[in-house]
Design a protein around this motif. Structure first.
Motif, PDB file in Angstrom:
ATOM      1  N   ILE A 274       0.827  -1.206   0.000  1.00 33.78           N
ATOM      2  CA  ILE A 274       0.000   0.000   0.000  1.00 33.78           C
ATOM      3  C   ILE A 274       0.862   1.257   0.000  1.00 33.78           C
ATOM      4  CG2 ILE A 274      -1.615   1.332   1.438  1.00 33.78           C
ATOM      5  CD1 ILE A 274      -2.949  -1.320   2.144  1.00 33.78           C
ATOM      6  N   VAL A 275       1.950   1.237   0.762  1.00 33.23           N
ATOM      7  CA  VAL A 275       2.839   2.402   0.804  1.00 33.23           C
ATOM      8  C   VAL A 275       3.465   2.656  -0.564  1.00 33.23           C
ATOM      9  CG1 VAL A 275       5.018   3.264   1.743  1.00 33.23           C
ATOM     10  CG2 VAL A 275       3.312   2.256   3.274  1.00 33.23           C
ATOM     11  N   VAL A 276       3.947   1.622  -1.207  1.00 28.98           N
ATOM     12  CA  VAL A 276       4.586   1.788  -2.523  1.00 28.98           C
ATOM     13  C   VAL A 276       3.588   2.351  -3.530  1.00 28.98           C
ATOM     14  CG1 VAL A 276       5.595   0.565  -4.474  1.00 28.98           C
ATOM     15  CG2 VAL A 276       6.365   0.056  -2.153  1.00 28.98           C
ATOM     16  N   ILE A 277       2.397   1.770  -3.573  1.00 31.22           N
ATOM     17  CA  ILE A 277       1.373   2.263  -4.504  1.00 31.22           C
ATOM     18  C   ILE A 277       1.002   3.700  -4.169  1.00 31.22           C
ATOM     19  CG2 ILE A 277      -1.027   1.993  -5.248  1.00 31.22           C
ATOM     20  CD1 ILE A 277      -0.669  -1.023  -4.889  1.00 31.22           C
ATOM     21  N   GLY A 278       0.798   3.989  -2.886  1.00 33.19           N
ATOM     22  CA  GLY A 278       0.408   5.332  -2.486  1.00 33.19           C
ATOM     23  C   GLY A 278       1.435   6.384  -2.846  1.00 33.19           C
ATOM     24  N   VAL A 279       2.690   6.109  -2.543  1.00 34.22           N
ATOM     25  CA  VAL A 279       3.758   7.085  -2.833  1.00 34.22           C
ATOM     26  C   VAL A 279       3.877   7.324  -4.332  1.00 34.22           C
ATOM     27  CG1 VAL A 279       6.247   7.458  -2.769  1.00 34.22           C
ATOM     28  CG2 VAL A 279       5.060   6.627  -0.727  1.00 34.22           C
ATOM     29  N   LEU A 280       3.941   6.242  -5.108  1.00 31.04           N
ATOM     30  CA  LEU A 280       4.135   6.387  -6.557  1.00 31.04           C
ATOM     31  C   LEU A 280       2.961   7.106  -7.215  1.00 31.04           C
ATOM     32  CD1 LEU A 280       5.694   2.932  -7.493  1.00 31.04           C
ATOM     33  CD2 LEU A 280       6.862   5.128  -7.221  1.00 31.04           C
ATOM     34  N   VAL A 281       1.747   6.696  -6.887  1.00 31.56           N
ATOM     35  CA  VAL A 281       0.577   7.273  -7.536  1.00 31.56           C
ATOM     36  C   VAL A 281       0.378   8.729  -7.140  1.00 31.56           C
ATOM     37  CG1 VAL A 281      -1.945   7.164  -7.669  1.00 31.56           C
ATOM     38  CG2 VAL A 281      -0.589   5.072  -7.853  1.00 31.56           C
ATOM     39  N   LEU A 282       0.458   9.030  -5.850  1.00 30.44           N
ATOM     40  CA  LEU A 282       0.226  10.409  -5.414  1.00 30.44           C
ATOM     41  C   LEU A 282       1.310  11.346  -5.947  1.00 30.44           C
ATOM     42  CD1 LEU A 282      -0.908   9.801  -1.721  1.00 30.44           C
ATOM     43  CD2 LEU A 282      -2.335  10.451  -3.669  1.00 30.44           C
ATOM     44  N   ALA A 283       2.563  10.895  -5.935  1.00 31.45           N
ATOM     45  CA  ALA A 283       3.640  11.736  -6.442  1.00 31.45           C
ATOM     46  C   ALA A 283       3.478  11.987  -7.944  1.00 31.45           C
ATOM     47  CB  ALA A 283       4.995  11.090  -6.155  1.00 31.45           C
ATOM     48  N   ARG A 284       3.209  10.943  -8.700  1.00 28.66           N
ATOM     49  CA  ARG A 284       3.033  11.096 -10.150  1.00 28.66           C
ATOM     50  C   ARG A 284       1.825  11.975 -10.476  1.00 28.66           C
ATOM     51  NH1 ARG A 284       3.238   5.535 -13.332  1.00 28.66           N
ATOM     52  NH2 ARG A 284       2.963   7.045 -15.018  1.00 28.66           N
ATOM     53  N   GLN A 285       0.751  11.783  -9.743  1.00 27.82           N
ATOM     54  CA  GLN A 285      -0.443  12.560 -10.022  1.00 27.82           C
ATOM     55  C   GLN A 285      -0.253  14.030  -9.666  1.00 27.82           C
ATOM     56  OE1 GLN A 285      -2.813  11.891 -11.784  1.00 27.82           O
ATOM     57  NE2 GLN A 285      -4.464  13.326 -11.314  1.00 27.82           N
ATOM     58  N   TRP A 286       0.487  14.305  -8.592  1.00 26.72           N
ATOM     59  CA  TRP A 286       0.766  15.708  -8.230  1.00 26.72           C
ATOM     60  C   TRP A 286       1.601  16.379  -9.312  1.00 26.72           C
ATOM     61  CZ3 TRP A 286       5.477  18.171  -6.762  1.00 26.72           C
ATOM     62  CH2 TRP A 286       5.310  19.481  -6.288  1.00 26.72           C
ATOM     63  N   VAL A 287       2.627  15.701  -9.805  1.00 24.39           N
ATOM     64  CA  VAL A 287       3.448  16.260 -10.882  1.00 24.39           C
ATOM     65  C   VAL A 287       2.601  16.480 -12.130  1.00 24.39           C
ATOM     66  CG1 VAL A 287       5.370  15.803 -12.446  1.00 24.39           C
ATOM     67  CG2 VAL A 287       5.599  15.276 -10.001  1.00 24.39           C
ATOM     68  N   ARG A 288       1.773  15.514 -12.480  1.00 21.97           N
ATOM     69  CA  ARG A 288       0.945  15.609 -13.681  1.00 21.97           C
ATOM     70  C   ARG A 288      -0.056  16.763 -13.567  1.00 21.97           C
ATOM     71  NH1 ARG A 288      -0.956  10.804 -13.639  1.00 21.97           N
ATOM     72  NH2 ARG A 288       0.397   9.908 -15.256  1.00 21.97           N
TER      73      ARG A 288
END
Length: 386
Positions: A274-288
């Motif tokens: 859950i941590v890996v998915i959360g970090v990757l998705v939230l970070a990518r979505q914020w940049v996008r």
């Protein structure tokens, strides 16, 4: 007194009160008469969050026709009343042979159920769930990645905010865990791994999935619900989220039959995913989302943004004031006999939670209020707060 088990009597004694002090169905106490000054501060902070999030949920429904926040708030509260009472009174629910008292809360300003259920615990379920859900929603994760990934991100964000609180509570005597209870094993410093993973992470995943699937996504697609439909869907959210809380940690439950170490490793593995998915998705979505032009239909929840920042500020103060006793602890116990949590883990969660709050303050937003009538598909989550 008939409801006072030996375990609860022992736990309450460690906290400084007896079953006779616990009161009745409802009881009020002066903030000046509580165990220490942090209890009324915690109570006021969490209850304020519940009031703000409920008020905003009603505004969203009345002004924009969006019931998502209200179903989320009420669904989290329904979940509370499904899960908590059997833990307080296992004998009354006929499960005493399988479940002993797992913890005891200290006495706060407003108490229910003979000292078992403080008002702030009732408030913390919808407050924390709303913070996590709205941060993910503001970042447009549901629209970009779908319901399942969005729900996982909600669990991740909820974990961050909850663990800041979870690792501080035992030291400040907000509650006491029954460490001899097998259901609380293994322990991560003063916190059961079940609390870290199941209650801090997996139940918000289950709740967010149910809310998004039953109300959130249909609302974004333009569907309107009657009061009756919202009523039964809210009850269903509470019940189904409870079922999800049983199913999601099932691997740890089954493998945990081999011992506490095996259970802890599976808990840790589930949390890591859950941590890996959360970090990757939230970070990518914020940049996008920062690269995109301001969208008038982008969803913004100002009460949650500001409350989340205030929550972190309050807990920063609470942690700082607790540090001298924490640093002076020997073998995980302070001079006053209180168990300490994990400072490094709480600090990591604090940094990540702060990043989430900064993220929702630094995304481009639109200028005109929008309703759920936006029909451009699922690219952006609709609506903007007033």
């Amino acid at each position: 007194m008939d409801l006072c088990t030996d375990t609860f009597a022992d736990l309450s004694g460690r906290l400084g009160f007896t079953c006779a002090d616990a009161g009745g169905l409802v009881e009020f106490r002066s903030p000046l008469g509580l165990a220490n000054w942090t209890l009324p501060v915690l109570e006021a902070t969490i209850v304020l969050g519940a009031v703000l999030t409920l008020g905003y949920a009603i505004i969203r429904l009345r002004r924009h026709g969006d019931p998502t926040n209200l179903v989320l708030w009420l669904g989290a509260t329904a979940y509370l009343f499904v899960i908590e009472p059997p833990l307080y009174f296992p004998g009354a629910f006929g499960i005493a042979d399988h479940v002993d008292t797992m913890f005891a809360h200290n006495l706060f300003g407003v108490e229910f159920l003979w000292g078992r259920l403080p008002l702030y615990i009732v408030a913390i379920y919808p407050t924390m769930a709303t913070i996590a859900y709205e941060i993910v929603r503001m970042l447009g994760v549901f629209g970009r990645y779908g319901t399942v990934i969005g729900a996982i991100c909600v669990g991740f964000v909820h974990h961050l905010f909850y663990e800041i609180f979870d690792h501080l509570g035992p030291q400040l005597r907000w509650w006491e865990w029954a460490t001899d209870n097998p259901l609380n094993q293994p322990m991560f410093t003063s916190v059961p791994m079940g609390s870290v993973v199941v209650f801090a992470t997996l139940w918000p995943v289950s709740l967010a999935f149910c809310v998004r699937w039953s109300v959130g996504k249909p609302t974004d697609e333009g569907r309107r619900f009657t009061a009756g439909e919202l009523g039964y869907r809210t009850v269903a959210v509470g019940l189904l989220a409870s079922l999800g809380t049983f199913l999601l940690p099932l691997p740890a439950t089954v493998i945990g039959l081999a011992g506490d170490t095996a259970r802890g490793l599976v808990y840790a593995a589930e949390l890591a995913v859950i941590v890996v998915i959360g970090v990757l998705v939230l970070a990518r979505q914020w940049v996008r989302i920062r690269r995109e032009p301001a969208d008038p239909h982008r969803y913004t929840d100002n009460p949650v943004r500001w409350y989340a920042a205030g929550y972190l500020l309050v807990f920063a103060v609470l942690w700082i004031t607790a540090l001298p006793d924490y640093l002076g602890a020997v073998d995980g116990v302070t001079e006053t006999g209180d168990p300490i949590g994990s400072l490094w883990y709480a600090a990591l969660c604090f940094v990540a939670a702060t990043a989430c709050v900064l993220a929702v303050f630094t995304i481009p937003s639109g200028r005109r209020p929008a309703s759920v009538s936006d029909r451009r598909g699922d690219r952006h989550v609709q609506g903007q707060s007033t």
